[in-house]
Write a protein that holds these residues in place. Structure first.
Motif, PDB file in Angstrom:
ATOM      1  N   UNK A  66       1.116  -1.169  -0.189  1.00  0.00           N
ATOM      2  CA  UNK A  66       0.142   0.105  -0.036  1.00  0.00           C
ATOM      3  C   UNK A  66       0.686   1.375   0.030  1.00  0.00           C
ATOM      4  N   UNK A  67       1.865   1.030   0.568  1.00  0.00           N
ATOM      5  CA  UNK A  67       2.815   2.132   0.779  1.00  0.00           C
ATOM      6  C   UNK A  67       3.397   2.205  -0.265  1.00  0.00           C
ATOM      7  N   UNK A  68       4.215   1.530  -1.233  1.00  0.00           N
ATOM      8  CA  UNK A  68       4.296   1.778  -2.172  1.00  0.00           C
ATOM      9  C   UNK A  68       3.376   2.088  -3.466  1.00  0.00           C
ATOM     10  N   UNK A  69       2.602   1.143  -3.608  1.00  0.00           N
ATOM     11  CA  UNK A  69       1.093   1.628  -4.818  1.00  0.00           C
ATOM     12  C   UNK A  69       1.080   3.080  -4.460  1.00  0.00           C
ATOM     13  N   UNK A  70       1.226   3.839  -2.977  1.00  0.00           N
ATOM     14  CA  UNK A  70       1.121   5.605  -3.024  1.00  0.00           C
ATOM     15  C   UNK A  70       2.700   6.138  -2.933  1.00  0.00           C
ATOM     16  N   UNK A  71       3.611   5.013  -3.655  1.00  0.00           N
ATOM     17  CA  UNK A  71       5.289   6.598  -3.829  1.00  0.00           C
ATOM     18  C   UNK A  71       5.839   6.570  -2.650  1.00  0.00           C
ATOM     19  N   UNK A  72       5.327   6.021  -1.735  1.00  0.00           N
ATOM     20  CA  UNK A  72       6.284   6.103  -0.100  1.00  0.00           C
ATOM     21  C   UNK A  72       6.947   4.136  -0.191  1.00  0.00           C
ATOM     22  N   UNK A  73       8.339   4.614   0.102  1.00  0.00           N
ATOM     23  CA  UNK A  73       9.384   3.818   0.378  1.00  0.00           C
ATOM     24  C   UNK A  73       9.448   4.307   2.422  1.00  0.00           C
ATOM     25  N   UNK A  74       9.508   3.655   3.095  1.00  0.00           N
ATOM     26  CA  UNK A  74       9.645   3.410   4.190  1.00  0.00           C
ATOM     27  C   UNK A  74      10.693   3.538   4.307  1.00  0.00           C
ATOM     28  N   UNK A  75      12.275   3.502   4.162  1.00  0.00           N
ATOM     29  CA  UNK A  75      13.351   3.418   3.910  1.00  0.00           C
ATOM     30  C   UNK A  75      14.111   3.154   5.419  1.00  0.00           C
ATOM     31  N   UNK A  76      13.230   2.144   6.090  1.00  0.00           N
ATOM     32  CA  UNK A  76      13.268   1.762   7.645  1.00  0.00           C
ATOM     33  C   UNK A  76      12.640   0.753   7.924  1.00  0.00           C
ATOM     34  N   UNK A  77      12.926   0.040   7.016  1.00  0.00           N
ATOM     35  CA  UNK A  77      11.624  -1.330   7.444  1.00  0.00           C
ATOM     36  C   UNK A  77      12.095  -2.444   8.147  1.00  0.00           C
ATOM     37  N   UNK A  78      12.409  -2.351   9.590  1.00  0.00           N
ATOM     38  CA  UNK A  78      12.194  -3.235  10.266  1.00  0.00           C
ATOM     39  C   UNK A  78      11.066  -3.590  11.090  1.00  0.00           C
ATOM     40  N   UNK A  79      11.167  -5.629  11.975  1.00  0.00           N
ATOM     41  CA  UNK A  79      10.256  -5.603  12.970  1.00  0.00           C
ATOM     42  C   UNK A  79      10.404  -4.380  14.569  1.00  0.00           C
ATOM     43  N   UNK A  80      11.423  -3.757  14.310  1.00  0.00           N
ATOM     44  CA  UNK A  80      11.353  -2.847  15.247  1.00  0.00           C
ATOM     45  C   UNK A  80      10.459  -1.410  15.042  1.00  0.00           C
TER      46      UNK A  80
END
Length: 220
Positions: free
Chosen positions: A118-132
């Motif tokens: 959903x983020x990616x479809x909206x053009x957003x990359x999180x940049x720190x996708x960790x389980x924390x």
């Protein structure tokens, strides 16, 4: 204010709603304060902190618009370099992922994959996708937090890199369940993103095999 976490770029402080926002409120809020860096030129430091503060607040709001649970933003202080936001009660995925039974773990990881899509479809990359940076509430929602390294970038490379970071986190932090967990993440991602997800997943594989990520014993 009590500091609950110190980071390289910002500190997180837990505060009373009544103290920082309005006396009629209740509960706790989280204050993210982007700190000054003495080694930077003063004006450059100010501009960087102000722009990153504003960008992170926008990313959090847009992620919610994309259908991903994120903390509510109450106030953005661009002078003080602070974001005042909802304090989300729950457990970080890092603390319980390996303790789940296989079916529960698959469900959680597929939900994570759907939300990344959903983020990616909206053009957003999180940049720190960790389980924390993922919190599960009592209602079973998975909140994504800390968009401090996020950006707007719809490229296949950026999306693949985002997923690759999560794969590396699973490998290093949850090694025993890393393969099954990432497979479930990709299942959820493909289901939500659609047919073009295959190009992004292929890019993840390519990134894995670039020189710096190949173990020494496998390099020519």
């Amino acid at each position: 204010m009590p500091v609950i976490r110190k980071g390289a770029e910002a500190n997180l402080l837990l505060e009373n709603f009544t103290r920082v926002l309005h006396p009629a409120g209740g509960g706790k809020v989280l204050v993210k304060h982007r700190i000054s860096k003495g080694y930077r030129v003063k004006e450059l430091d100010k501009n960087l902190r102000e722009s990153r503060t504003a960008l992170e607040a926008k990313l959090l709001a847009d992620a919610k618009r994309a259908g991903v649970p994120t903390p509510l933003i109450y106030e953005v202080d661009r002078t003080g370099m602070k974001i005042i936001m909802e304090y989300v009660e729950g457990e970080r995925v890092k603390t319980f992922l390996e303790d789940l039974n296989p079916s529960e773990r698959q469900e959680v990881c597929e939900l994570i994959g759907e939300q990344i899509a959903r983020l990616h479809k909206f053009g957003i990359v999180h940049g720190d996708l960790t389980t924390s940076n993922m919190i599960r509430t009592q209602e079973g929602k998975i909140y994504f937090i800390d968009f401090g390294l996020g950006e707007y970038d719809p490229s296949t490379e950026a999306r693949g890199t985002d997923l690759h970071l999560l794969w590396r986190t699973l490998q290093s932090t949850h090694h025993k369940v890393s393969n099954e967990s990432f497979k479930a993440v990709l299942n959820g991602y493909k289901r939500e993103f659609g047919e073009s997800a295959s190009e992004i997943i292929q890019r993840v594989k390519e990134i894995k095999h670039r020189g710096r990520y190949i173990p020494k014993e496998e390099r020519a």
